[in-house]
Design a protein around this motif. Structure first.
Motif, mmCIF file in Angstrom:
data_model
loop_
_atom_site.group_PDB
_atom_site.id
_atom_site.type_symbol
_atom_site.label_atom_id
_atom_site.label_comp_id
_atom_site.label_asym_id
_atom_site.label_seq_id
_atom_site.Cartn_x
_atom_site.Cartn_y
_atom_site.Cartn_z
ATOM 1 N N LEU A 128 0.727 -1.441 -0.245
ATOM 2 C CA LEU A 128 -0.308 -0.023 -0.016
ATOM 3 C C LEU A 128 1.034 1.477 0.106
ATOM 4 N N MET A 129 1.566 1.163 0.712
ATOM 5 C CA MET A 129 2.601 1.846 1.120
ATOM 6 C C MET A 129 3.823 1.812 0.167
ATOM 7 N N ASN A 130 4.152 1.658 -1.104
ATOM 8 C CA ASN A 130 5.086 1.013 -1.732
ATOM 9 C C ASN A 130 6.361 1.489 -1.456
ATOM 10 N N LYS A 131 6.516 0.153 -0.312
ATOM 11 C CA LYS A 131 7.532 0.455 0.666
ATOM 12 C C LYS A 131 7.623 -1.600 0.496
ATOM 13 N N PRO A 132 8.459 -2.066 -0.450
ATOM 14 C CA PRO A 132 8.102 -3.591 -0.748
ATOM 15 C C PRO A 132 9.094 -4.138 0.522
ATOM 16 N N ASP A 133 9.091 -5.158 1.519
ATOM 17 C CA ASP A 133 10.330 -5.603 2.191
ATOM 18 C C ASP A 133 10.635 -4.549 3.258
#
Length: 375
Positions: free
Chosen positions: A192-197
């Motif tokens: 959702l926040m475009n912050k994978p891992d």
């Protein structure tokens, strides 16, 4: 003698009703703003501090140069490396962000790696529906948020373009700011926040708490871009808490200065107008201390009256804020604390004494004969 001075002071307040009213009104308004704004700062700080004290957390880790948890970024590889250090019993990671909902005020979004542990530590109570499951795009929302936006279990809300999330539960918490938030699975929050891992904060529980300082030193040494601290120190390092703390102090000082200026102006005019009266009192045998006492009692009556009125007026104001402004309402308690009331009383005493003392000392130095001739 005190009874005479008190009655005389009350008579002086009554005989200038308009000036006394506006002085009381000004002091009450200033104290009301102080009570409300201080409640916001104190409530947020106290809630976060209480959370960390009650959780089974020994060490908190965030990015070294992050000003706030929202801007903190911890890579998943770093999380795995830290949690594999000797002495770590368990860990939880959290991703914190904000999203604007329906084009209105933004809300907190907390992505958690273990919802059940998170809910237990923060005293969550699922009022309706159920807790987060294994399915994706499920969320639970705070009761205050559900009330404001008319949400219910089974509703869907769009948190990002084209992506809707199913509300599976509504929770309540004794933490006011969380009651206006959204809790979501960590992986969903990362998408959702475009912050994978990635995570914002990492909380560690140790096998042996006596090794806390040793493990903190080891983390800071091996991971120079991270900052590990004892969990009790986390409130002091969070940007929002620092801001609210300093904001409360600035509000207190400004309140003190403005209220003193209002009363100082009132008594400079009052003493100037009553120069002849001061001369008459001196001529009939009143000592300088007695005359000064009259002005001090007048000032204290006005400052205490305005302070108490202002404090109790903050109750309906806070109720309006809670009902209509969710952004600030999430930090507000239901009412100002008793500690703020005692602070108001101390401030009123300080304001009343200082604002009248200088004009009274200056005004009573005048020569009796000159004062009697004053028009």
């Amino acid at each position: 003698m005190f009874t005479i001075i008190f009655r005389y002071a009350v008579r002086n307040i009554i005989r200038t009703p308009l000036r006394s009213f506006f002085t009381l009104f000004s002091v009450a308004l200033i104290i009301m703003l102080y009570s409300v704004l201080t409640s916001v700062g104190n409530s947020f700080t106290q809630q976060i501090s209480t959370v960390l004290e009650q959780q089974d957390i020994d060490i908190a880790v965030q990015a070294k140069y992050a000003a706030t948890p929202v801007s903190s970024i911890i890579e998943n590889t770093t999380v795995e490396a830290i949690t594999h250090l000797d002495g770590i019993r368990s860990y939880d990671s959290m991703l914190i962000g904000r999203k604007r909902l329906y084009g209105k005020s933004s809300v907190f979004i907390l992505g958690v790696s273990n919802f059940n542990a998170f809910a237990q530590r923060l005293g969550f109570n699922i009022m309706k529906g159920r807790a987060l499951g294994d399915a994706t795009r499920e969320i639970v929302v705070g009761e205050k948020m559900a009330k404001v936006y008319g949400l219910s279990v089974g509703s869907e809300i769009e948190l990002s373009s084209g992506k809707k999330y199913l509300i599976v539960g509504i929770y309540s918490s004794w933490l006011n700011f969380l009651n206006s938030g959204i809790v979501i699975d960590l992986e969903d929050a990362q998408q959702l926040m475009n912050k994978p891992d990635k995570a914002s904060l990492l909380f560690l529980a140790l096998n042996d708490t006596t090794r806390t300082a040793e493990i903190i030193h080891e983390i800071n040494k091996q991971f120079p871009n991270m900052r590990a601290i004892e969990s009790q120190q986390l409130p002091d390092s969070l940007g929002p808490l620092k801001s609210t703390f300093y904001f409360s102090k600035i509000v207190s000082i400004m309140t003190l200065l403005i209220a003193m200026a209002v009363l100082l102006n009132t008594f400079m005019m009052a003493i100037s107008e009553r120069t002849k009266e001061v001369g008459i009192l001196s001529a009939i045998g009143w000592s300088r201390q007695m005359i000064i006492s009259i002005f001090l009692v007048e000032s204290l009556l006005l400052s205490f009256g305005g302070g108490i009125i202002g404090y109790f007026c903050s109750y309906p104001v806070m109720s309006i804020l809670l009902s209509n402004f969710t952004t600030i309402g999430m930090y507000l308690p239901e009412a100002p604390s008793i500690n703020i009331f005692f602070n108001v009383l101390l401030m009123s005493l300080f304001i009343g004494l200082l604002s009248a003392l200088f004009p009274a000392l200056y005004g009573t130095k005048i020569n009796i004969a000159k004062a009697l001739r004053h028009e």
